[in-house]
Structure formats: structure tokens, C-alpha cells
Design an enzyme around this catalytic site. Structure first.
Site, PDB file in Angstrom:
ATOM      1  N   LYS A  68       3.434   3.655  -1.688  1.00  0.00           N
ATOM      2  CA  LYS A  68       2.584   4.721  -2.598  1.00  0.00           C
ATOM      3  C   LYS A  68       1.584   3.944  -3.368  1.00  0.00           C
ATOM      4  CE  LYS A  68       3.409   9.015  -4.183  1.00  0.00           C
ATOM      5  NZ  LYS A  68       3.374  10.335  -3.306  1.00  0.00           N
ATOM      6  N   THR A 118       8.116   8.171  -0.753  1.00  0.00           N
ATOM      7  CA  THR A 118       7.117   7.421  -1.655  1.00  0.00           C
ATOM      8  C   THR A 118       7.050   8.403  -2.981  1.00  0.00           C
ATOM      9  OG1 THR A 118       5.244   9.166  -0.656  1.00  0.00           O
ATOM     10  CG2 THR A 118       5.673   6.793   0.347  1.00  0.00           C
TER      11      THR A 118
END
Length: 306
Positions: free
Chosen positions: A5, A65
Site C-alpha cells: 500500500k 492493502t
């Protein structure tokens, strides 16, 4: 093979202050209150357990994520340190302890700069402890790499930095003696204004020093920025290459705990339009694209050769 992420914006008010840093002649920086502490974080997971998610569409081991984002935001409230690198190490360690199938994690972040604003006080103006300006100035950078080795976590790689330093020196810079051939149209300049954009990165001999747990051994981005501007002021350089080399020598001289320093510079020097004015006055314009750039790495051996 990795995934993660990025662009996770996290803000913490009233984080622990950075205190006890060693001062240097080039800078007045001796710490920061961290009343407002903000980062844009990037998380990267590695591990063979994630292969089925790529090859078989099997998400059994995948940490979403979005969950990574929430994890980072939560840990901002748990972190008790005072530096970006320390926060990244803290969160990375928590990731590996929470998810045992993750083999390694890279955590990086750019720190959001905030400026104190002056407000009237009893004896003139004092910095407000409530109001801050969101700044477009240079930003501190940090990256750490943690990997699992058996039952232990290894921390042997880090990079710290300060990015988007922009400086203009109006005179006492030159650019002469370069190759002259049929492709050369750029005139030599014995004295020119010089506008540079500069990113500086450094590594420690002991990565633990990057975390700020021993403030005397921590290298603040603010001090490295100040070294760059002081050396720029002092040195009459004949090229940007010469300038960044002199900055690198000064950084290594001031911080014996550093192993290396790396530069990425961009030449944004304005073009002279008129130089027939009185004294040192000139009229200049923006340069056309493309622009020149320089990259350079130094370590302690460069300092020892001086």
C-alpha cells in the site's frame, strides 16, 4: 514478488518531541516539538506465501492493502518515538510479528513539513503552539528494510534523506572548461546565478542510529539541509558536480556515524537575458526543457582522501 500500500497519509498530534540532538556549526536546529507529525507512508510485503495469489488467484494468505493502511494508522497512536525512521521500524516490526508468513517488509515515508507561525506575545512575536502552516518546503525521507531470519528479525538496511531542497545563489558560481565541439552552443560563464533542486540521502554504519533512540547519533534532515545551503554560500563552484561533492564532504565530516551520502541534483538555472545593467544586476528567464541532472554517491573513503 511483492505487493503493498502506498500514499498512506497519517497525522499525529502531540507526538514525543525530538530532543538532545547534537548541534553543528552550520545549523541552528537542535530538535523539534512534534506537536504535528505527519507522514506519507508506503508499505511493501515480501514472501513466498503470496505466490498463489498471483499464480492461482488464491487469496488465503493475502493481507488486504486496505488492512495495511488501517494498521499504519492505528500504530501511529502506539508509537512513542520522535522520528520518521523510528516510526517505520516500529510499524514494520509490528507487521512481521502480527503476520508470521510475511518474510520481509520495506517501510518508507516522506514527512509532511509544517511551519510554526509567529503570533504576538509578551515580548514581540513567539511561535504558536496551536497554528501551523502546511509547507511546500523540503521534506525528510526515511526507508527501512526488515526481514525474518528464523525466529529473529533482522534490520540491516536503511536510507534517510531530505528531498526537494531548492536553492538559488545569485552570483559567485561559474561553469567553464567543458568540452567545446560542433555540438556546443552553451556559452561559458565566469559568474552566473545558479538554481538547483537537490535530494540528499544517507546511510548509517549502524542502522539502529537512524531510529533516534540515541538522539546524539541521529542525523536530522534539517541539519543536512542547512549544511547544503551553507556550503552553497561559501563555495564558488565551477559546476553542480563540484558543489554536491563539497556538500558531501561536509556531511561526512560532521557525522562520523554515517557510512555514505548520495545526491540527486537538477539544474534549473535561469537564462540571462540582460547583463548590461549597473553592478551585478541581471535580468533572467526560466530555462527551457530539457534540464540537466547529476547523481553521485560518496562514502568515508572520499573524506579520507582529502
Amino acid at each position: 514478488m511483492n505487493y503493498g500500500k502506498e500514499q498512506v497519509a497519517v497525522y499525529r498530534t502531540y507526538a514525543n518531541p525530538l530532543e538532545g540532538v547534537r548541534t553543528i556549526p552550520e545549523s541552528s536546529f537542535d530538535g523539534r516539538d512534534n506537536i504535528l507529525f505527519g507522514l506519507e507512508v508506503r508499505v511493501q510485503f515480501e514472501g513466498e506465501e503470496f505466490l498463489p495469489s498471483f499464480s492461482e488467484a488464491d487469496n488465503t494468505t493475502v493481507v488486504a492493502t486496505d488492512s495495511m493502511k488501517n494498521f499504519v494508522l492505528h500504530q501511529a497512536g502506539e508509537y512513542e518515538g520522535a522520528t520518521a525512521e523510528g516510526f517505520l521500524h516500529f510499524v514494520g516490526t509490528e507487521f512481521l510479528e502480527t503476520y508470521p508468513h510475511v518474510e520481509a517488509v520495506t517501510m518508507s515515508a516522506t514527512e509532511y513539513p509544517f511551519d510554526e507561525r509567529p503570533v504576538p506575545g509578551d515580548d514581540g512575536f513567539d511561535p504558536s503552539d496551536l497554528v501551523f502552516r502546511v509547507s511546500d518546503d523540503e521534506s525528510a525521507f526515511g526507508e527501512i528494510y526488515l526481514e525474518r531470519e528464523g525466529d529473529e528479525l533482522r534490520f540491516e538496511e536503511q536510507t534517510s534523506g531530505v528531498t526537494e531542497i531548492e536553492l538559488v545563489k545569485v552570483k559567485e558560481n561559474s561553469f567553464t572548461g567543458y568540452v567545446q565541439d560542433e555540438y556546443t552552443t552553451l556559452p561559458e560563464r565566469e559568474d552566473r546565478a545558479l538554481y538547483i533542486s537537490l535530494d540528499v540521502f544517507w546511510t548509517y554504519s549502524d542502522p539502529e542510529d537512524a531510529l533516534g533512540d540515541e538522539p546524539q547519533r541521529y542525523v536530522p534532515a534539517e541539519q543536512v539541509r542547512d549544511i547544503a545551503q551553507v556550503v552553497f554560500h561559501e563555495v564558488n563552484s565551477n559546476s553542480i558536480q563540484d558543489l554536491i561533492y563539497q556538500i558531501g564532504l561536509r556531511v561526512l565530516e560532521r557525522y562520523p556515524q554515517l557510512e555514505s551520502v548520495n545526491f540527486e541534483a537538477n539544474n534549473r538555472t535561469w537564462i540571462e537575458v540582460r547583463d548590461d545593467l549597473d553592478g551585478d544586476a541581471k535580468v533572467l528567464r526560466e530555462p527551457p526543457r530539457p534540464t540537466g541532472y547529476q547523481q553521485f554517491s560518496m562514502d568515508r573513503s572520499d573524506l579520507e582522501e582529502q
